[in-house]
Design a protein around this motif. Structure first.
Motif, PDB file in Angstrom:
ATOM      1  N   ALA A  56       0.808  -1.214   0.000  1.00 24.09           N
ATOM      2  CA  ALA A  56       0.000   0.000   0.000  1.00 24.09           C
ATOM      3  C   ALA A  56       0.842   1.265   0.000  1.00 24.09           C
ATOM      4  CB  ALA A  56      -0.936  -0.001   1.201  1.00 24.09           C
ATOM      5  N   GLY A  57       2.061   1.184  -0.482  1.00 18.71           N
ATOM      6  CA  GLY A  57       2.965   2.336  -0.413  1.00 18.71           C
ATOM      7  C   GLY A  57       2.988   3.198  -1.655  1.00 18.71           C
ATOM      8  N   GLY A  58       1.882   3.297  -2.378  1.00 22.57           N
ATOM      9  CA  GLY A  58       1.856   4.125  -3.581  1.00 22.57           C
ATOM     10  C   GLY A  58       2.252   3.345  -4.820  1.00 22.57           C
ATOM     11  N   SER A  59       2.781   4.041  -5.824  1.00 19.54           N
ATOM     12  CA  SER A  59       3.139   3.427  -7.101  1.00 19.54           C
ATOM     13  C   SER A  59       4.106   2.266  -6.900  1.00 19.54           C
ATOM     14  CB  SER A  59       3.777   4.464  -8.014  1.00 19.54           C
ATOM     15  OG  SER A  59       4.372   3.841  -9.140  1.00 19.54           O
ATOM     16  N   PHE A  60       3.741   1.107  -7.421  1.00 16.48           N
ATOM     17  CA  PHE A  60       4.609  -0.058  -7.273  1.00 16.48           C
ATOM     18  C   PHE A  60       5.889   0.105  -8.097  1.00 16.48           C
ATOM     19  CE2 PHE A  60       6.144  -4.099  -8.933  1.00 16.48           C
ATOM     20  CZ  PHE A  60       6.445  -4.744  -7.749  1.00 16.48           C
ATOM     21  N   LEU A  61       5.774   0.616  -9.320  1.00 20.73           N
ATOM     22  CA  LEU A  61       6.953   0.766 -10.167  1.00 20.73           C
ATOM     23  C   LEU A  61       7.972   1.714  -9.529  1.00 20.73           C
ATOM     24  CD1 LEU A  61       5.317   0.927 -13.717  1.00 20.73           C
ATOM     25  CD2 LEU A  61       6.580  -0.976 -12.692  1.00 20.73           C
ATOM     26  N   TRP A  62       7.486   2.773  -8.908  1.00 23.94           N
ATOM     27  CA  TRP A  62       8.398   3.714  -8.235  1.00 23.94           C
ATOM     28  C   TRP A  62       9.074   3.029  -7.039  1.00 23.94           C
ATOM     29  CZ3 TRP A  62      11.517   7.415  -8.566  1.00 23.94           C
ATOM     30  CH2 TRP A  62      11.892   8.190  -7.469  1.00 23.94           C
ATOM     31  N   GLN A  63       8.316   2.230  -6.302  1.00 16.43           N
ATOM     32  CA  GLN A  63       8.907   1.502  -5.175  1.00 16.43           C
ATOM     33  C   GLN A  63       9.942   0.488  -5.664  1.00 16.43           C
ATOM     34  OE1 GLN A  63       6.127   0.549  -1.701  1.00 16.43           O
ATOM     35  NE2 GLN A  63       4.644   0.785  -3.369  1.00 16.43           N
ATOM     36  N   ARG A  68      12.625  -0.052  -2.380  1.00 15.79           N
ATOM     37  CA  ARG A  68      12.038   0.074  -1.043  1.00 15.79           C
ATOM     38  C   ARG A  68      10.517   0.005  -1.167  1.00 15.79           C
ATOM     39  NH1 ARG A  68      12.812   2.486   4.184  1.00 15.79           N
ATOM     40  NH2 ARG A  68      10.911   3.488   4.937  1.00 15.79           N
ATOM     41  N   TYR A  69       9.929  -0.978  -0.482  1.00 10.29           N
ATOM     42  CA  TYR A  69       8.488  -1.186  -0.522  1.00 10.29           C
ATOM     43  C   TYR A  69       7.920  -0.837   0.858  1.00 10.29           C
ATOM     44  CZ  TYR A  69      10.096  -3.830  -4.523  1.00 10.29           C
ATOM     45  OH  TYR A  69      10.718  -4.204  -5.689  1.00 10.29           O
ATOM     46  N   GLU A  70       6.910   0.012   0.856  1.00 10.52           N
ATOM     47  CA  GLU A  70       6.376   0.513   2.122  1.00 10.52           C
ATOM     48  C   GLU A  70       4.983  -0.048   2.405  1.00 10.52           C
ATOM     49  OE1 GLU A  70       6.534   4.711   1.616  1.00 10.52           O
ATOM     50  OE2 GLU A  70       8.695   4.831   1.988  1.00 10.52           O
ATOM     51  N   ASP A  71       4.697  -0.171   3.707  1.00  7.26           N
ATOM     52  CA  ASP A  71       3.379  -0.596   4.167  1.00  7.26           C
ATOM     53  C   ASP A  71       3.014  -1.964   3.585  1.00  7.26           C
ATOM     54  OD1 ASP A  71       1.083  -0.418   5.605  1.00  7.26           O
ATOM     55  OD2 ASP A  71       0.078   1.003   4.287  1.00  7.26           O
ATOM     56  N   VAL A  72       3.831  -2.963   3.919  1.00  6.44           N
ATOM     57  CA  VAL A  72       3.639  -4.325   3.416  1.00  6.44           C
ATOM     58  C   VAL A  72       2.863  -5.137   4.453  1.00  6.44           C
ATOM     59  CG1 VAL A  72       4.781  -6.428   2.618  1.00  6.44           C
ATOM     60  CG2 VAL A  72       5.808  -4.184   2.145  1.00  6.44           C
ATOM     61  N   THR A  73       1.828  -5.825   4.022  1.00  6.22           N
ATOM     62  CA  THR A  73       1.052  -6.683   4.910  1.00  6.22           C
ATOM     63  C   THR A  73       0.986  -8.098   4.353  1.00  6.22           C
ATOM     64  OG1 THR A  73      -1.031  -6.080   3.815  1.00  6.22           O
ATOM     65  CG2 THR A  73      -0.383  -4.790   5.757  1.00  6.22           C
ATOM     66  N   VAL A  74       1.014  -9.057   5.254  1.00  6.53           N
ATOM     67  CA  VAL A  74       0.862 -10.465   4.887  1.00  6.53           C
ATOM     68  C   VAL A  74      -0.190 -11.071   5.810  1.00  6.53           C
ATOM     69  CG1 VAL A  74       1.973 -12.712   4.632  1.00  6.53           C
ATOM     70  CG2 VAL A  74       3.281 -10.625   4.174  1.00  6.53           C
ATOM     71  N   VAL A  96      10.221  -2.708   3.458  1.00  9.17           N
ATOM     72  CA  VAL A  96      11.050  -3.841   3.025  1.00  9.17           C
ATOM     73  C   VAL A  96      11.948  -3.331   1.902  1.00  9.17           C
ATOM     74  CG1 VAL A  96      11.081  -6.118   1.948  1.00  9.17           C
ATOM     75  CG2 VAL A  96       9.288  -5.548   3.612  1.00  9.17           C
ATOM     76  N   ARG A  97      13.263  -3.547   2.050  1.00  7.64           N
ATOM     77  CA  ARG A  97      14.220  -3.147   1.017  1.00  7.64           C
ATOM     78  C   ARG A  97      14.662  -4.384   0.242  1.00  7.64           C
ATOM     79  NH1 ARG A  97      16.211   1.912   1.115  1.00  7.64           N
ATOM     80  NH2 ARG A  97      15.803   3.209   2.969  1.00  7.64           N
ATOM     81  N   ALA A  98      14.541  -4.311  -1.076  1.00  9.06           N
ATOM     82  CA  ALA A  98      14.949  -5.427  -1.929  1.00  9.06           C
ATOM     83  C   ALA A  98      15.368  -4.884  -3.281  1.00  9.06           C
ATOM     84  CB  ALA A  98      13.800  -6.423  -2.099  1.00  9.06           C
ATOM     85  N   PRO A  99      16.530  -5.303  -3.798  1.00  8.46           N
ATOM     86  CA  PRO A  99      16.958  -4.831  -5.123  1.00  8.46           C
ATOM     87  C   PRO A  99      16.028  -5.341  -6.209  1.00  8.46           C
ATOM     88  CG  PRO A  99      18.402  -6.585  -4.334  1.00  8.46           C
ATOM     89  CD  PRO A  99      17.505  -6.226  -3.190  1.00  8.46           C
ATOM     90  N   VAL A 110      17.624  -8.910   1.098  1.00  6.47           N
ATOM     91  CA  VAL A 110      16.348  -8.300   1.441  1.00  6.47           C
ATOM     92  C   VAL A 110      16.403  -7.894   2.909  1.00  6.47           C
ATOM     93  CG1 VAL A 110      13.861  -8.646   1.668  1.00  6.47           C
ATOM     94  CG2 VAL A 110      15.095  -9.644  -0.270  1.00  6.47           C
ATOM     95  N   ASP A 111      16.155  -6.626   3.180  1.00  8.19           N
ATOM     96  CA  ASP A 111      16.138  -6.111   4.547  1.00  8.19           C
ATOM     97  C   ASP A 111      14.698  -5.803   4.947  1.00  8.19           C
ATOM     98  OD1 ASP A 111      18.978  -6.100   4.886  1.00  8.19           O
ATOM     99  OD2 ASP A 111      19.056  -4.317   3.613  1.00  8.19           O
ATOM    100  N   VAL A 112      14.277  -6.384   6.055  1.00  3.07           N
ATOM    101  CA  VAL A 112      12.911  -6.214   6.537  1.00  3.07           C
ATOM    102  C   VAL A 112      12.939  -5.397   7.822  1.00  3.07           C
ATOM    103  CG1 VAL A 112      10.823  -7.387   7.346  1.00  3.07           C
ATOM    104  CG2 VAL A 112      12.213  -8.408   5.529  1.00  3.07           C
TER     105      VAL A 112
END
Length: 245
Positions: A56-63, A68-74, A96-99, A110-112
């Motif tokens: 839910a962190g906005g544009s996926f392509l920009w993330q 860096r992916y923000e507001d990740v839920t599982v 979550v940071r992932a190249p 991957v850094d969580v």
């Protein structure tokens, strides 16, 4: 004037079309990445059903470009551990940071970031962990406590014994501690209930204990609450890193 107006309209139409294409590409990329993550989690955790992953962190392509992916839920309905099945598992990770290469299946770190955790141990699951000998025990909610009911044979008659037990968190254990009792529909001292259960070979002097040591090492349970379906565990997820590829 008419020509400039026509040019302006064409520019606006072009911009709208471009925006639609970009949004569609973003949604397609998000759908592909989420589907891959859900399949990976289902396989690694041996889940009976695929979990739901939300970004839910906005544009996926920009993330993805930032890594860096923000507001990740599982969320997952059932997560088996060694001996315990957790229901309604929800994990929220602020970042979550992932190249980009790791997202495409390549190698990378991957850094969580630290997050929150919630899961539920259902009454049906809890009752399998209650040492009640040959007796059948039913667990239900009793306000903020749990009610345990069984039937004990006394002089050829069946006597219903009910215990109100308080769930307490003790390190990596959930203890179900008796606080009051009933027998044949009347309140009795705990000592009397223990005596009746003891005659059937059930020792509830200190209650029952459910261990949580099968939870992932990054999860820390910090408090619990009784729900209509079981006992909810709430806590945190420690920050961690993992190598992919």
């Amino acid at each position: 004037m008419a020509r400039s107006r026509s040019t302006l309209v064409r520019v606006v139409v072009t911009l709208v079309a471009l925006a639609v294409v970009l949004v569609a590409a973003d949604l397609a990329a998000r759908s592909w990445a989420v589907g891959r993550a859900e399949r990976e989690l289902q396989e690694r955790l041996a889940l009976p059903q695929p979990p739901e992953v939300g970004l839910a962190g906005g544009s996926f392509l920009w993330q993805a470009l930032r890594g860096r992916y923000e507001d990740v839920t599982v969320t997952a309905q059932q997560v088996p551990t060694d001996d315990l099945v957790l229901d309604d598992v929800r994990v929220h990770l602020p970042a979550v940071r992932a190249p980009l290469g790791a997202l495409a299946g390549g190698a990378g770190t991957v850094d969580v970031a630290a997050g929150t955790f919630r899961a539920e141990v259902g009454f049906d699951e809890l009752v399998t962990r209650v040492d009640a000998g040959s007796l059948d025990v039913t667990l239900t909610r009793d306000g903020d406590d749990v009610r345990a009911v069984t039937t004990v044979g006394v002089l050829g008659f069946g006597v219903e014994v009910g215990l109100t037990v308080e769930p307490r968190l003790a390190g990596e254990e959930v203890r179900l501690v008796p606080v009051s009792a009933e027998a044949a529909g009347r309140e009795v001292p705990l000592s009397r209930a223990r005596q009746l259960l003891g005659s059937a070979g059930v020792d509830v002097l200190d209650g029952w204990t459910v261990t949580l040591d099968e939870l992932p090492g990054q999860v820390r349970v910090q408090d619990l609450a009784v729900t209509d379906d079981g006992v909810a565990l709430r806590g945190s997820v420690l920050a961690t890193s993992a190598e992919l590829g």
